[in-house]
Enzyme design. Structure first.
Site, PDB file in Angstrom:
ATOM      1  N   HIS A 140       0.954  -1.276   0.043  1.00 23.74           N
ATOM      2  CA  HIS A 140       0.011  -0.169  -0.137  1.00 23.74           C
ATOM      3  C   HIS A 140       0.826   1.231   0.105  1.00 23.74           C
ATOM      4  CE1 HIS A 140      -3.552   2.369   0.355  1.00 23.74           C
ATOM      5  NE2 HIS A 140      -3.172   2.825   1.544  1.00 23.74           N
ATOM      6  N   LYS A 203     -10.114  14.334  -3.482  1.00 24.32           N
ATOM      7  CA  LYS A 203     -11.188  14.093  -2.469  1.00 24.32           C
ATOM      8  C   LYS A 203     -10.948  14.601  -1.222  1.00 24.32           C
ATOM      9  CE  LYS A 203      -9.504   9.424  -1.415  1.00 24.32           C
ATOM     10  NZ  LYS A 203     -10.077   8.015  -1.559  1.00 24.32           N
TER      11      LYS A 203
END
Length: 324
Positions: A140, A203
């Site tokens: 990740h 976002k």
């Protein structure tokens, strides 16, 4: 006569082991290596405890244990830890934990006080169990490599995914899109690879609601273009579907999604199926059960990549050279 390992100079022996979450991938990797997965007996006791025993000697071997951390995720991690312990106590020479998808990798820092850094805990557990080396695909975040006190082979599915996507789109009409600020570097590598421009979706999250996104702004030129949305994983698909909606609102002609890990939890399949996304491209780093497969889904195999990396580690070659 079955061959369950291969010997190198000085009688080095490579042995491949598999947990129970994704045996198909392990079998594919074994086939690429020209060996067989070592026969292993697993047993679940009535109270949920796991028992493991290898059915042949592993003494002095260069052992590689493949386990995908998929649901039930805690059980799959515990099973792999127990497998490592069994190998250590059976005198394996070197133990490499292969986690195509590493569980808890998203918990790699504290966002607020009184939170765990679970990714560090997981790598510590593997070290304590007896692992000498870690191999993972598209972690990740890159810094997780520093959590494990030993060599970490960080493999990338980008060449595999990008080669497929390039065969499906016209580069001059394509824009690579990062679904959030955290994936910009990944998207940048994609843009270089495809020779396409880059766009970013900014976002804003609600800090108190997990997996919930509030606002989207698109930075970059997407009107009339084929957009390739890239991410490391698709979990509930909320982020990716909202990102695709934002691109269509800005006039995108078509949206393709490419991600390494198809976690596909909860509502993911319905969201993707009902969205205007035309294709979702993932790898088989995680098993996708039959009931979660859908028409738009394309799954590419990482077995050749993992097998090549295992071969390089075993022969003291260079894993880095696979990506140069």
């Amino acid at each position: 006569m079955h061959v369950t390992g291969m010997k190198a100079a000085g009688q080095k022996k490579l042995m491949l082991f598999s947990g129970r979450t994704h045996p198909e991938l392990a079998e594919e990797v074994a086939a690429e290596l020209g060996i067989e997965v070592v026969p292993t007996r697993f047993q679940d006791f009535a109270n949920g405890e796991i028992f493991v025993r290898y059915l042949e000697s592993v003494r002095g071997s260069d052992a590689f244990i493949i386990q995908c951390h998929s649901e039930p995720i805690n059980k799959s991690i515990m099973e792999q830890l127990i497998m490592v312990d069994a190998l250590k106590r059976a005198s394996a020479k070197r133990i490499t934990v292969v986690t195509p998808f590493l569980g808890y990798a998203r918990q790699d820092k504290k966002h607020r006080g009184r939170e765990p850094i679970s990714a560090r805990l997981i790598t510590d557990l593997f070290g304590t169990a007896g692992a000498n080396r870690l191999m993972a695909v598209d972690l990740h975040t890159d810094q997780i490599q520093g959590f494990f006190d030993g060599p970490v082979d960080h493999l990338f599915a980008l060449p595999l995914l990008a080669e497929y996507v390039a065969s499906q789109v016209e580069a001059s009409e394509t824009t690579v899109v990062s679904p959030d600020a955290g994936r910009v570097r990944t998207a940048d590598r994609w843009a270089d690879r495809l020779g396409s421009p880059l766009a970013i979706i900014h976002k804003r999250r609600d800090p108190d609601v997990a997996n919930e996104v509030k606002v989207h702004e698109v930075v970059g030129e997407v009107r009339g273009r084929t957009c390739v949305l890239v991410d490391d994983m698709i979990d509930t698909a909320g982020t990716i579907v909202k990102a695709a909606d934002a691109l269509f609102e800005q006039g995108a002609a078509k949206v393709i999604v490419a991600a390494t890990h198809g976690v596909l939890s909860g509502p993911a399949v319905d969201r993707l199926r009902e969205s205007r996304i035309s294709e979702v491209v993932i790898t088989n780093s995680l098993p996708v059960p039959k009931d979660r497969q859908f028409e738009k889904l394309t799954q590419l195999s990482i077995a050749p990549l993992v097998a090549r990396a295992i071969r390089e580690v075993f022969s003291d070659g260079s894993v880095t050279s696979l990506f140069e």
